[in-house]
Design an enzyme around this catalytic site. Structure first.
Site, PDB file in Angstrom:
ATOM      1  N   SER A   8       0.757  -1.110  -0.087  1.00 57.43           N
ATOM      2  CA  SER A   8      -0.106  -0.206   0.072  1.00 57.43           C
ATOM      3  C   SER A   8       0.887   1.089   0.048  1.00 57.43           C
ATOM      4  O   SER A   8       1.868   1.638   1.198  1.00 57.43           O
ATOM      5  CB  SER A   8      -0.991   0.003   1.498  1.00 57.43           C
ATOM      6  OG  SER A   8      -1.946   1.083   1.295  1.00 57.43           O
ATOM      7  N   HIS A  33      -0.554  -1.342  -4.015  1.00 53.79           N
ATOM      8  CA  HIS A  33      -2.630  -0.868  -3.952  1.00 53.79           C
ATOM      9  C   HIS A  33      -2.675   0.555  -3.451  1.00 53.79           C
ATOM     10  O   HIS A  33      -1.732   0.669  -2.374  1.00 53.79           O
ATOM     11  CB  HIS A  33      -2.500  -2.070  -2.124  1.00 53.79           C
ATOM     12  CG  HIS A  33      -3.757  -1.972  -1.798  1.00 53.79           C
ATOM     13  ND1 HIS A  33      -5.068  -1.868  -1.898  1.00 53.79           N
ATOM     14  CD2 HIS A  33      -4.275  -1.029  -0.794  1.00 53.79           C
ATOM     15  CE1 HIS A  33      -5.806  -2.138  -0.912  1.00 53.79           C
ATOM     16  NE2 HIS A  33      -5.781  -1.253   0.025  1.00 53.79           N
ATOM     17  N   ASP A  35      -4.506   3.551  -1.278  1.00 55.45           N
ATOM     18  CA  ASP A  35      -5.876   3.547  -0.580  1.00 55.45           C
ATOM     19  C   ASP A  35      -6.118   5.585  -0.883  1.00 55.45           C
ATOM     20  O   ASP A  35      -5.210   6.279  -0.586  1.00 55.45           O
ATOM     21  CB  ASP A  35      -5.491   3.858   0.891  1.00 55.45           C
ATOM     22  CG  ASP A  35      -5.052   2.614   0.869  1.00 55.45           C
ATOM     23  OD1 ASP A  35      -6.168   1.619   0.567  1.00 55.45           O
ATOM     24  OD2 ASP A  35      -4.074   1.950   1.664  1.00 55.45           O
ATOM     25  N   MET A  37      -8.531   7.930  -0.219  1.00 52.85           N
ATOM     26  CA  MET A  37      -9.566   8.604   0.721  1.00 52.85           C
ATOM     27  C   MET A  37     -10.157   9.650   0.753  1.00 52.85           C
ATOM     28  O   MET A  37      -8.568  10.927  -0.024  1.00 52.85           O
ATOM     29  CB  MET A  37      -8.698   8.451   2.340  1.00 52.85           C
ATOM     30  CG  MET A  37      -8.307   6.842   2.475  1.00 52.85           C
ATOM     31  SD  MET A  37      -7.166   7.279   4.413  1.00 52.85           S
ATOM     32  CE  MET A  37      -6.314   5.558   4.332  1.00 52.85           C
ATOM     33  N   HIS A  66      -8.172   1.794  -4.877  1.00 53.14           N
ATOM     34  CA  HIS A  66      -9.557   1.018  -2.786  1.00 53.14           C
ATOM     35  C   HIS A  66     -10.088   2.665  -2.816  1.00 53.14           C
ATOM     36  O   HIS A  66      -9.179   2.976  -1.695  1.00 53.14           O
ATOM     37  CB  HIS A  66      -8.141   0.213  -1.889  1.00 53.14           C
ATOM     38  CG  HIS A  66      -9.389   0.366  -0.577  1.00 53.14           C
ATOM     39  ND1 HIS A  66      -8.471   0.903   0.937  1.00 53.14           N
ATOM     40  CD2 HIS A  66     -10.292   0.291  -0.238  1.00 53.14           C
ATOM     41  CE1 HIS A  66      -9.648  -0.128   0.966  1.00 53.14           C
ATOM     42  NE2 HIS A  66     -10.849  -0.052   0.480  1.00 53.14           N
ATOM     43  N   MET A  68     -12.136   4.649  -0.693  1.00 51.51           N
ATOM     44  CA  MET A  68     -12.893   4.574   0.643  1.00 51.51           C
ATOM     45  C   MET A  68     -13.017   6.068   0.581  1.00 51.51           C
ATOM     46  O   MET A  68     -12.943   7.492   0.887  1.00 51.51           O
ATOM     47  CB  MET A  68     -11.628   4.548   1.783  1.00 51.51           C
ATOM     48  CG  MET A  68     -11.041   3.467   1.842  1.00 51.51           C
ATOM     49  SD  MET A  68      -9.900   3.455   2.554  1.00 51.51           S
ATOM     50  CE  MET A  68      -8.344   3.532   1.712  1.00 51.51           C
ATOM     51  N   MET A 142     -11.746  -6.332   5.043  1.00 49.22           N
ATOM     52  CA  MET A 142     -11.299  -5.118   5.688  1.00 49.22           C
ATOM     53  C   MET A 142     -10.599  -5.836   7.303  1.00 49.22           C
ATOM     54  O   MET A 142     -11.418  -6.055   7.795  1.00 49.22           O
ATOM     55  CB  MET A 142     -11.410  -3.324   5.923  1.00 49.22           C
ATOM     56  CG  MET A 142     -11.954  -2.438   5.279  1.00 49.22           C
ATOM     57  SD  MET A 142      -9.984  -3.072   3.864  1.00 49.22           S
ATOM     58  CE  MET A 142      -9.353  -1.551   4.870  1.00 49.22           C
ATOM     59  N   GLY A 147      -8.716   4.113   7.199  1.00 45.23           N
ATOM     60  CA  GLY A 147      -8.266   5.489   7.540  1.00 45.23           C
ATOM     61  C   GLY A 147      -6.974   5.863   8.010  1.00 45.23           C
ATOM     62  O   GLY A 147      -6.505   6.636   7.179  1.00 45.23           O
ATOM     63  N   GLY A 149      -3.140   3.541   8.236  1.00 45.47           N
ATOM     64  CA  GLY A 149      -2.103   2.359   8.194  1.00 45.47           C
ATOM     65  C   GLY A 149      -1.887   2.255   9.447  1.00 45.47           C
ATOM     66  O   GLY A 149      -1.456   2.887  10.181  1.00 45.47           O
ATOM     67  N   GLY A 150      -0.686   0.913   9.757  1.00 45.64           N
ATOM     68  CA  GLY A 150      -0.127   0.772  11.226  1.00 45.64           C
ATOM     69  C   GLY A 150      -0.866   0.461  11.762  1.00 45.64           C
ATOM     70  O   GLY A 150      -0.924   0.143  13.216  1.00 45.64           O
ATOM     71  N   ASP A 181      -6.484  -6.946   3.595  1.00 47.56           N
ATOM     72  CA  ASP A 181      -6.421  -5.587   3.932  1.00 47.56           C
ATOM     73  C   ASP A 181      -5.873  -4.497   5.611  1.00 47.56           C
ATOM     74  O   ASP A 181      -7.562  -4.509   6.237  1.00 47.56           O
ATOM     75  CB  ASP A 181      -7.118  -4.215   3.088  1.00 47.56           C
ATOM     76  CG  ASP A 181      -6.649  -2.552   3.079  1.00 47.56           C
ATOM     77  OD1 ASP A 181      -5.121  -2.641   3.495  1.00 47.56           O
ATOM     78  OD2 ASP A 181      -7.238  -2.332   2.116  1.00 47.56           O
ATOM     79  N   GLY A 182      -5.358  -4.440   6.012  1.00 42.50           N
ATOM     80  CA  GLY A 182      -4.444  -3.668   7.270  1.00 42.50           C
ATOM     81  C   GLY A 182      -4.255  -5.041   7.791  1.00 42.50           C
ATOM     82  O   GLY A 182      -5.169  -5.875   8.436  1.00 42.50           O
ATOM     83  N   GLY A 183      -2.628  -4.673   8.908  1.00 42.69           N
ATOM     84  CA  GLY A 183      -2.316  -4.863   9.451  1.00 42.69           C
ATOM     85  C   GLY A 183      -1.454  -6.000   9.751  1.00 42.69           C
ATOM     86  O   GLY A 183      -1.378  -7.640  10.563  1.00 42.69           O
ATOM     87  N   GLY A 203       1.241  -2.562   3.826  1.00 46.94           N
ATOM     88  CA  GLY A 203       1.139  -0.956   4.395  1.00 46.94           C
ATOM     89  C   GLY A 203       2.975  -1.417   5.028  1.00 46.94           C
ATOM     90  O   GLY A 203       4.571  -1.194   4.467  1.00 46.94           O
ATOM     91  N   SER A 204       2.565  -0.874   6.344  1.00 47.47           N
ATOM     92  CA  SER A 204       4.293  -0.914   7.335  1.00 47.47           C
ATOM     93  C   SER A 204       4.803  -2.129   7.201  1.00 47.47           C
ATOM     94  O   SER A 204       5.721  -2.112   7.595  1.00 47.47           O
ATOM     95  CB  SER A 204       3.562  -0.808   8.637  1.00 47.47           C
ATOM     96  OG  SER A 204       1.806  -0.696   8.972  1.00 47.47           O
TER      97      SER A 204
HETATM   98  C1  DX5 Z   1      -5.997   1.466   5.618  1.00 41.04           C
HETATM   99  C2  DX5 Z   1      -5.708   0.486   4.166  1.00 41.04           C
HETATM  100  C3  DX5 Z   1      -4.707  -0.138   4.209  1.00 41.04           C
HETATM  101  C4  DX5 Z   1      -3.426   0.097   5.659  1.00 41.04           C
HETATM  102  C5  DX5 Z   1      -2.512  -1.053   5.019  1.00 41.04           C
HETATM  103  O1  DX5 Z   1      -7.855   2.577   6.128  1.00 41.04           O
HETATM  104  O2  DX5 Z   1      -7.565   0.711   3.176  1.00 41.04           O
HETATM  105  O3  DX5 Z   1      -4.513  -1.039   3.119  1.00 41.04           O
HETATM  106  O4  DX5 Z   1      -3.374   0.969   4.586  1.00 41.04           O
HETATM  107  O5  DX5 Z   1      -1.369  -0.296   5.750  1.00 41.04           O
HETATM  108  P1  DX5 Z   1      -1.364  -1.605   7.392  1.00 41.04           P
HETATM  109  O6  DX5 Z   1      -0.172  -2.657   6.302  1.00 41.04           O
HETATM  110  O7  DX5 Z   1       0.187  -0.529   7.784  1.00 41.04           O
HETATM  111  O8  DX5 Z   1      -1.889  -1.675   8.230  1.00 41.04           O
HETATM  112 ZN    ZN Z   2      -6.732  -0.327   1.319  1.00 37.80          ZN
END
Ligand code: DX5
Ligand code: ZN
Length: 221
Positions: A8, A33, A35, A37, A66, A68, A142, A147, A149-150, A181-183, A203-204
């Site tokens: 991401s 990916h 994001d 927003m 993606h 959002m 999700m 909203g 990352g991390g 997606d996420g964590g 992401g992270s």
């Molecule tokens: C959250 C995003 C994710 C996020 C993933 O709103 O849709 O794509 O950036 O980041 P990590 O992998 O750090 O959770």
């Molecule tokens: Zn995403």
């Protein structure tokens, strides 16, 4: 099934995005990916179609947009023209407008020759989008509230991944892409894959790694 890693770019340095996606491709990423927003569906504002248009020449990898955002139909044309390969839209944003808005939006995305997908938040049952599975090239579950990352992975989502894969098999689409997606981390990737997901957003886990290529390989393994 082929496991795909979708770093991401939310976690990237926005001043150098072209070079970043180029590097990600060299590091073994499978998709980029993106994001998007809008400051309304989620608090932050990131970027729009212009960013995809600008990074498009830097990579051959599919751009996974993606969205959002509220009222996603208003943006589909711009993302399609910018070169997105797949566009995913949130069930929650569509549901607010009407019961048919999600299906209409998916059909609109397809009308541009772009792949489409539906997304559900961690607290929304995956059954909410079963009716549009036949239309989707991918479904996105999700594993954090969108909203930022991390955040920490919400393990309850694994049950939803299982249900999604079972339903995909039931409707004769065993190879359907199921994205999480996420964590996502090197520690939980195996459980996610075993539950039935085959596209992992990271992401992270990629951007904070000393060696991003190794991180991507470890996530896939
Ligand atoms: C959250 C995003 C994710 C996020 C993933 O709103 O849709 O794509 O950036 O980041 P990590 O992998 O750090 O959770
Ligand atoms: Zn995403």
């Amino acid at each position: 099934m082929q496991i795909k890693i979708a770093p991401s770019i939310l976690s990237a340095d926005f001043s150098d995005m072209g070079e970043t996606v180029k590097k990600l491709e060299k590091c073994g990423a499978d998709l980029i990916h993106c994001d998007v927003m809008d400051g309304s569906f989620v608090e932050p504002i990131t970027f729009g179609a212009q960013m995809l248009k600008n990074i498009r020449p830097f990579t051959k990898l599919p751009l996974d947009a993606h969205l959002m955002i509220e009222h996603p139909q208003t943006q589909i044309k711009f993302f399609a023209e910018a070169g997105a390969d797949i566009i995913t839209v949130h069930y929650e944003a569509c549901k607010k407008i009407s019961d048919t808005y999600l299906e209409e939006t998916l059909r609109l995305i397809k009308s541009y020759g772009v792949k489409c997908g539906a997304v559900v938040n961690p607290d929304v049952p995956v059954e909410s989008i079963f009716s549009v599975f036949p239309l989707c090239d991918m479904v996105l579950l999700m594993s954090v509230y969108p909203g930022y990352g991390g955040q920490q992975f919400i393990p309850e989502v694994l049950e939803k991944v299982k249900k999604a894969r079972e339903y995909a098999i039931e409707i004769g689409r065993p190879d359907m892409d199921i994205e999480i997606d996420g964590g996502v981390t090197e520690e939980n990737a195996q459980a996610i894959i075993e539950a039935g997901a085959n596209v992992l957003v990271a992401g992270s886990a990629v951007f904070n790694a000393v060696n991003p290529a190794k991180a991507i390989a470890n996530l896939k393994r």
